[in-house]
Design an enzyme around this catalytic site. Structure first.
Site, mmCIF file in Angstrom:
data_model
loop_
_atom_site.group_PDB
_atom_site.id
_atom_site.type_symbol
_atom_site.label_atom_id
_atom_site.label_comp_id
_atom_site.label_asym_id
_atom_site.label_seq_id
_atom_site.Cartn_x
_atom_site.Cartn_y
_atom_site.Cartn_z
ATOM 1 N N LYS A 148 54.551 57.056 50.906
ATOM 2 C CA LYS A 148 53.579 56.609 51.910
ATOM 3 C C LYS A 148 54.310 55.938 53.071
ATOM 4 C CE LYS A 148 49.672 55.535 48.828
ATOM 5 N NZ LYS A 148 48.683 56.449 49.441
ATOM 6 N N ARG A 152 44.275 61.620 40.377
ATOM 7 C CA ARG A 152 43.538 62.705 39.715
ATOM 8 C C ARG A 152 44.315 63.250 38.511
ATOM 9 N NH1 ARG A 152 43.244 65.888 45.264
ATOM 10 N NH2 ARG A 152 43.348 63.733 45.980
HETATM 11 N N1 BES Z 1 45.602 55.422 45.978
HETATM 12 C C1 BES Z 1 45.463 56.363 47.003
HETATM 13 C C2 BES Z 1 44.114 56.305 47.702
HETATM 14 C C3 BES Z 1 43.795 55.038 48.457
HETATM 15 C C4 BES Z 1 43.925 54.986 49.821
HETATM 16 C C5 BES Z 1 43.303 53.947 47.787
HETATM 17 C C6 BES Z 1 43.611 53.842 50.506
HETATM 18 C C7 BES Z 1 42.975 52.805 48.479
HETATM 19 C C8 BES Z 1 43.119 52.746 49.842
HETATM 20 C C9 BES Z 1 45.644 57.773 46.440
HETATM 21 O O1 BES Z 1 46.485 57.876 45.354
HETATM 22 C C10 BES Z 1 46.225 58.598 47.526
HETATM 23 O O2 BES Z 1 47.318 58.335 47.907
HETATM 24 N N2 BES Z 1 45.482 59.582 47.984
HETATM 25 C C11 BES Z 1 45.929 60.437 49.009
HETATM 26 C C12 BES Z 1 45.591 61.832 48.611
HETATM 27 C C13 BES Z 1 46.189 62.890 49.493
HETATM 28 C C14 BES Z 1 47.681 62.936 49.313
HETATM 29 C C15 BES Z 1 45.569 64.215 49.147
HETATM 30 C C16 BES Z 1 45.201 60.057 50.289
HETATM 31 O O3 BES Z 1 44.050 59.714 50.223
HETATM 32 O O4 BES Z 1 45.840 60.071 51.340
HETATM 33 MN MN MN Z 2 48.513 58.110 45.940
#
Ligand code: BES
Ligand code: MN
Ligand code: ZN
Length: 490
Positions: A266, A340
């Site tokens: 990230k 997921r």
């Molecule tokens: N934990 C994150 C989602 C999240 C984002 C939780 C902001 C709380 C606040 C999740 O694991 C994630 O990183 N999701 C990605 C998915 C994408 C790579 C398809 C996202 O939402 O960007």
């Molecule tokens: Mn994630």
């Protein structure tokens, strides 16, 4: 762990109004009609209450308003709070009044003088929720309130009626403590230890370690934790409050103690907030603790998957193909879509191992749900209208925002993979829905199921009505109510 404000119940004695410390809280109706308590306070304060209700502004005020008179003449208390109450006020409104008082700091006691204890429970709930403070790592503690003292005509009755509510407030605070805890302290190992301690409430706790998970075949879950030094674990919390022939409700929680994104790292900005990526697991823990503390007459099983998503030489890579517990292969396109993977295996495990009446999963699953619904509503997905309706109803009663979004096979094409049965992301469009579609592949059609995407509602970077900045505990109250109204034997 953070303790709730201490609540005490005393027999109403008008003589005490003049001499108690802290704050005196009384109620008046919008019509301005005084009862024996407000009349007594009016006398003590040389007519301050009468002057207030004769004010033009008061005449327009509705139930839920609070007027504060500081350093009132005739009282030892440092403030007199006059609450405007109507006979029929919604629980959520009364809680808000409580929360407004719960926000006060300074260790002073709150003395409520109430004729009936009709509103006492919701006032107490509001106070306890808003009076929360996570100060574990600060030298300078942000001072919370002193005791909450309810002076009413039937103190024993009020005390008894408040008990189950305090179990709920305590569950919310348990959830918040877990979510606020930084990931260097709340490792998977530490989280598991704290969950094991919940057996003190009468929960039956089982821990599955990596070896056990490997022999079960939970490769999708294990692949997420591969890059971390803190080992993956699955914890099962059982509450058997009903007879053994009643099939359990199963709550499944995503417990990613830190989500760096893994190899699909990230961006730095905001990454620190990803210590909250275990909020689903924390809500499951909070609800289970509440059920045990109030001895709910229901059979409920909580299953949480504790993993850390980190980059390293052993970490899962984009392009990897992993085989799920169910047997399907998944192509990993983005290692940041890890939640997921954890939940998919837990959902299979829940159905293989128990015969659930229904399954509800909670996960901070997608940023996309925040784009859809912001921070006010969780995304609700379900394959069962009846169960979903019951949940939305419970959430509405508790004032926790929840909004249903669609599931539909027409989104499935977005998950098609060239090398495996499917892939782990669908692209930018409808991101919360494709994540839910991914999960649905692991749920049998005839098992009533709800998926709650709580990414937006679990953690706030500002104060809200019922919580200071940080964890909200969203979901504990709604799930507790859902269970109370639909899963407890009559
Ligand atoms: N934990 C994150 C989602 C999240 C984002 C939780 C902001 C709380 C606040 C999740 O694991 C994630 O990183 N999701 C990605 C998915 C994408 C790579 C398809 C996202 O939402 O960007
Ligand atoms: Mn994630
Ligand atoms: Zn995540």
């Amino acid at each position: 762990m953070t303790k709730l404000a201490k609540v005490r119940f005393l027999k109403l004695d008008l003589e005490k109004i003049a001499t108690v410390d802290g704050r005196v809280v009384i109620c008046v109706s919008p019509s301005g009609k005084l009862n024996n308590i407000s009349r007594h306070v009016d006398k003590l304060t040389n007519g301050a209450v009468t002057r207030l209700i004769n004010d033009r502004e008061f005449k327009t005020s509705k139930g839920g308003r609070v007027y504060t008179i500081t350093w009132p003449t005739g009282l030892k208390a440092e403030a007199l709070d006059v609450l405007v109450v109507e006979t029929r006020m919604k629980s959520a409104v009364v809680r808000q009044v409580g929360a407004a008082l719960g926000k006060l700091k300074g260790k002073m006691p709150l003395n409520f003088f109430l004729r009936s204890s009709q509103f006492a429970q919701d006032l107490i709930m509001g106070i306890c929720l808003r009076n929360y403070c996570f100060a574990r790592y600060k030298k300078e503690k942000n001072e919370t309130l002193g005791d909450v003292i309810i002076h009413s005509l039937q103190p024993e009755k009020a005390k008894l009626a408040t008990k189950p509510l305090l179990a709920v407030a305590d569950g919310v605070v348990t959830t918040r403590d877990f979510v606020n805890e930084p990931a260097n302290h709340l490792t998977t190992t530490e989280f598991a230890k704290r969950l094991e301690l919940m057996s003190n409430f009468g929960l039956d706790v089982t821990v599955l370690d990596e070896a056990a998970l490997a022999s079960l075949g939970m490769n999708m879950l294990l692949s997420v934790g591969r890059g971390s030094d803190t080992p993956s674990k699955v914890i099962i919390l059982k509450w058997n409050g009903a007879s053994s022939d009643v099939d359990p409700l199963i709550l499944v929680g995503k417990g990613v103690v830190f989500d760096s994104g893994g190899i699909s790292l990230k961006p730095a900005a905001g990454m620190h907030d990803m210590k909250m990526d275990m909020a689903g697991a924390a809500v499951v823990a909070g609800v289970m603790s509440t059920l045990a503390q109030r001895k709910a007459k229901a059979n409920v099983i909580g299953i949480v998957g504790l993993v850390e998503n980190m980059p390293s030489g052993c970490a899962m890579r984009p392009g990897d193909v992993v085989t799920s517990l169910k047997g399907d292969t998944v192509e990993i396109i983005n290692t940041d879509a890890e939640g997921r993977l954890v939940l998919g295996d837990l959902l299979s495990y829940a159905q293989n191992t128990f015969s659930p009446q229904a399954i509800i999963d909670l996960a901070t699953l997608t940023g996309a749900v925040i784009i859809s619904l912001g921070h006010e509503h969780a995304g609700v997905f379900s394959n069962n209208d009846k169960l979903c309706g019951a949940f939305l109803n419970a959430a509405a009663v508790e004032g926790e925002g929840a909004w249903r979004l669609p599931l539909s096979p027409s989104y499935d094409k977005l998950l098609k993979s060239k090398v495996a049965d499917f892939k782990n992301i669908g692209g930018r469009e409808a991101g919360a829905i494709t994540a839910a579609q991914f999960l649905q592949r692991f749920v049998s059609q005839d098992c009533p199921w709800i998926h709650l995407d709580i990414a937006g509602v679990s953690f706030r970077n500002m104060d809200t009505d019922f919580a200071p900045h940080g964890a909200t505990g969203w979901g504990v109250m709604s799930l507790n109510r859902l269970i109370m109204d639909n899963f407890e034997g009559t």
